[in-house]
Design an enzyme around this catalytic site. Structure first.
Site, PDB file in Angstrom:
ATOM      1  N   LYS A   8      15.319  11.127 -31.023  1.00 43.61           N
ATOM      2  CA  LYS A   8      15.926  10.378 -29.931  1.00 43.61           C
ATOM      3  C   LYS A   8      17.425  10.616 -29.943  1.00 43.61           C
ATOM      4  CE  LYS A   8      17.531   6.480 -30.195  1.00 43.61           C
ATOM      5  NZ  LYS A   8      18.915   5.906 -30.290  1.00 43.61           N
ATOM      6  N   LYS A  11       0.811  -1.217   0.000  1.00 40.16           N
ATOM      7  CA  LYS A  11       0.000   0.000   0.000  1.00 40.16           C
ATOM      8  C   LYS A  11       0.844   1.266   0.000  1.00 40.16           C
ATOM      9  CE  LYS A  11      -2.271   1.281   3.749  1.00 40.16           C
ATOM     10  NZ  LYS A  11      -3.342   1.448   4.772  1.00 40.16           N
ATOM     11  N   GLY A  67     -12.445   7.551  15.911  1.00 38.95           N
ATOM     12  CA  GLY A  67     -12.290   7.746  17.343  1.00 38.95           C
ATOM     13  C   GLY A  67     -12.493   9.207  17.702  1.00 38.95           C
ATOM     14  N   ARG A  81      19.993   8.916 -56.242  1.00 42.34           N
ATOM     15  CA  ARG A  81      18.745   8.286 -56.625  1.00 42.34           C
ATOM     16  C   ARG A  81      18.867   7.811 -58.057  1.00 42.34           C
ATOM     17  NH1 ARG A  81      15.693  14.095 -56.509  1.00 42.34           N
ATOM     18  NH2 ARG A  81      16.352  14.850 -58.551  1.00 42.34           N
ATOM     19  N   ALA A 133      15.940  15.684 -53.158  1.00 39.36           N
ATOM     20  CA  ALA A 133      14.785  14.904 -52.714  1.00 39.36           C
ATOM     21  C   ALA A 133      14.908  13.464 -53.191  1.00 39.36           C
ATOM     22  CB  ALA A 133      13.499  15.526 -53.241  1.00 39.36           C
ATOM     23  N   ASN A 170      19.804   4.865 -38.146  1.00 40.72           N
ATOM     24  CA  ASN A 170      20.867   4.790 -37.142  1.00 40.72           C
ATOM     25  C   ASN A 170      21.194   3.378 -36.678  1.00 40.72           C
ATOM     26  OD1 ASN A 170      18.285   4.650 -35.999  1.00 40.72           O
ATOM     27  ND2 ASN A 170      18.969   5.463 -34.035  1.00 40.72           N
ATOM     28  N   TYR A 171      20.393   2.396 -37.060  1.00 40.48           N
ATOM     29  CA  TYR A 171      20.548   1.060 -36.485  1.00 40.48           C
ATOM     30  C   TYR A 171      20.798   0.042 -37.597  1.00 40.48           C
ATOM     31  CZ  TYR A 171      19.336  -3.003 -33.541  1.00 40.48           C
ATOM     32  OH  TYR A 171      19.347  -4.197 -32.844  1.00 40.48           O
ATOM     33  N   HIS A 200       8.347  18.025 -40.629  1.00 40.31           N
ATOM     34  CA  HIS A 200       7.262  17.099 -40.942  1.00 40.31           C
ATOM     35  C   HIS A 200       7.734  15.646 -41.030  1.00 40.31           C
ATOM     36  CE1 HIS A 200       5.761  20.895 -42.636  1.00 40.31           C
ATOM     37  NE2 HIS A 200       6.779  20.869 -43.479  1.00 40.31           N
TER      38      HIS A 200
END
Length: 463
Positions: free
Chosen positions: A340, A7, A128, A429, A412, A375-376, A352
């Protein structure tokens, strides 16, 4: 509580129940502070080590009543102690340091052997009752509801279970407490009768707000106490110059701080060490934990944990700032952006639909929409560095480790896997190839084919 959690370890407003009591007790600057532990003592002791490592613990192996618990506490201190001993309950989170100070001061000023903290309540049923000497105001008895006469039941002053004792007299009286009651336990309240019978004075100190002495025995009472404490915290903040637009939907921890003219909009939760500086606005519908919001910044519809938002910066709506995020002054983290372990410089914008993880971005750069800092690699995290005054295109992938130099641009749709020198334009690209007539050949009769045919006809007539 019907819970696996003891508790006293249930939390409201950023502290456990016992943590709130410890914080109030510490403001008395006691020479010794002892917590008597019994049920689930391993969990409770571990928690005490984290929140108040200087607190001593006494083990009540068998829960044999309140008097027995206090006796165990005194034995931890070697028996009788000189001076005033204040006894509080571990499940009274609304008890304030000011009330405890008044209790101790009244005890010493009146020369009492024991002073009981009391309160006048609207409905005393089940409590009491405090019976006083009409001439002196001294407490003559504490009568339980079931044992009270009709006249005594009409009394509204009740016992809180919080006391100030003369230490030496307390230790001696506890030796005389009997267990010939329905529970077979040592009751601390019996000490009052023992001391009074010995010719000592028993006094009382009345709490200014009866809600302070409320104990917690179930989840309903836990929620009620949370509401009361939250209102207390928000009232203090508003009196200090903070605008809380809707207190009913705003929740804060006791450890949250504000600067003057901060504004908190509805549906906002502020927890941990969060600080909202002067003139900053948070919310609506934001949840910030251990987050620093700089002066004049704006955080809207955002979840943040362990982040720093610079002065005049803008976050949200619908942003997620994870641990290690540092947004510079006048910077922007916009809609549907997650960050992060990212240091984002002054005036830099991530407006965005982007993920920025394990990255350093310089000043006054702009990160295009739908950018991902990759990043991973499946095993290790890697870092991306983007310089100052850079302009990165929409739908860019930055495959770490990679560096984009100061003043550089990226086109882009590029996947950036190699370092970009300062002032360069990086294009990564495939070259576009148009296959004319493909729709007519592969989708004949379709709506697309008909539209293309009509467009071709218009083009010929215009020529």
């Amino acid at each position: 509580m019907k819970s696996a959690t003891p508790k006293v370890l249930h939390e409201i407003c950023g502290r456990s129940l016992v943590g709130h009591v410890l914080a109030a007790a510490r403001e008395l600057r006691p020479q010794q502070l002892v917590v008597v532990v019994g049920h689930a003592r391993e969990q409770v002791t571990e928690h005490l080590t984290a929140v108040d490592p200087d607190a001593r613990t006494a083990v009540q192996a068998k829960q044999n009543g309140t008097g027995h618990a206090v006796r165990m506490g005194l034995e931890e201190l070697g028996g009788a102690v000189a001076g005033t001993v204040v006894v509080v309950c571990g499940d009274t989170p609304l008890l304030t340091a000011d009330t405890l100070k008044r209790l101790a001061e009244t005890h010493q000023a009146d020369g009492n052997a024991v002073t009981v903290l009391t309160a006048e309540v609207p409905d005393a049923t089940g409590y009491g009752r405090i019976v006083r000497d009409e001439a002196t105001g001294a407490v003559t008895a504490i009568v339980e509801h079931k044992d009270a006469t009709e006249a005594q039941r009409a009394l509204r002053e009740i016992n809180s279970g919080v006391f100030a004792f003369d230490g030496a007299l307390l230790a001696d009286a506890l030796k005389k407490v009997r267990t010939d009651n329905s529970q077979g336990e040592e009751y601390l309240t019996d000490v009052l009768g023992i001391l009074r019978a010995a010719g000592h004075r028993v006094g009382a100190s009345v709490a200014s707000d009866h809600r302070e002495i409320a104990g917690i025995n179930n989840r309903v009472q836990l929620a009620e106490a949370r509401r009361i404490l939250n209102d207390r915290l928000l009232t203090r903040a508003m009196l200090d110059g903070v605008t809380v637009v809707d207190p009913a939907t705003t929740w804060v921890d006791v450890t949250v701080t504000f600067g003057q003219d901060a504004v908190v909009h509805p549906g906002t939760q502020l927890t941990g060490s969060t600080h909202v500086a002067e003139g900053a606005e948070v919310g609506p519908n934001s949840r910030l934990k251990d987050t620093k919001v700089g002066a004049g910044a704006r955080v809207d519809n955002t979840v943040s944990e362990g982040a720093v938002v610079g002065e005049g910066a803008s976050v949200g709506p619908f942003a997620y700032l994870r641990a290690g995020t540092r947004l510079g002054a006048k910077g922007k983290i916009g809609t549907y952006v997650e960050t992060k372990n990212a240091r984002i410089g002054e005036g830099t914008k991530v407006p965005h639909l982007s993920y920025v993880g394990d990255a350093t971005i310089g000043e006054y750069s702009n990160i295009g929409a739908a950018s991902v800092f990759v990043n991973y690699d499946g095993q290790d995290k890697h870092h991306t560095t983007i310089g100052s005054h850079c302009r990165t295109g929409s739908d860019n992938m930055f495959v770490a480790p990679v560096t984009v130099g100061d003043g550089a641009y990226t086109a882009a749709g590029s996947v950036i896997t190699k370092d970009v020198p300062p002032g360069s334009l990086a294009v990564a690209r495939g070259q576009q190839r148009n296959i004319e007539g493909w729709v007519a050949r592969k989708r004949p009769g379709s709506a697309a084919a008909k539209a293309a045919e009509a467009a071709s006809g218009r083009g010929e007539s215009e020529d």
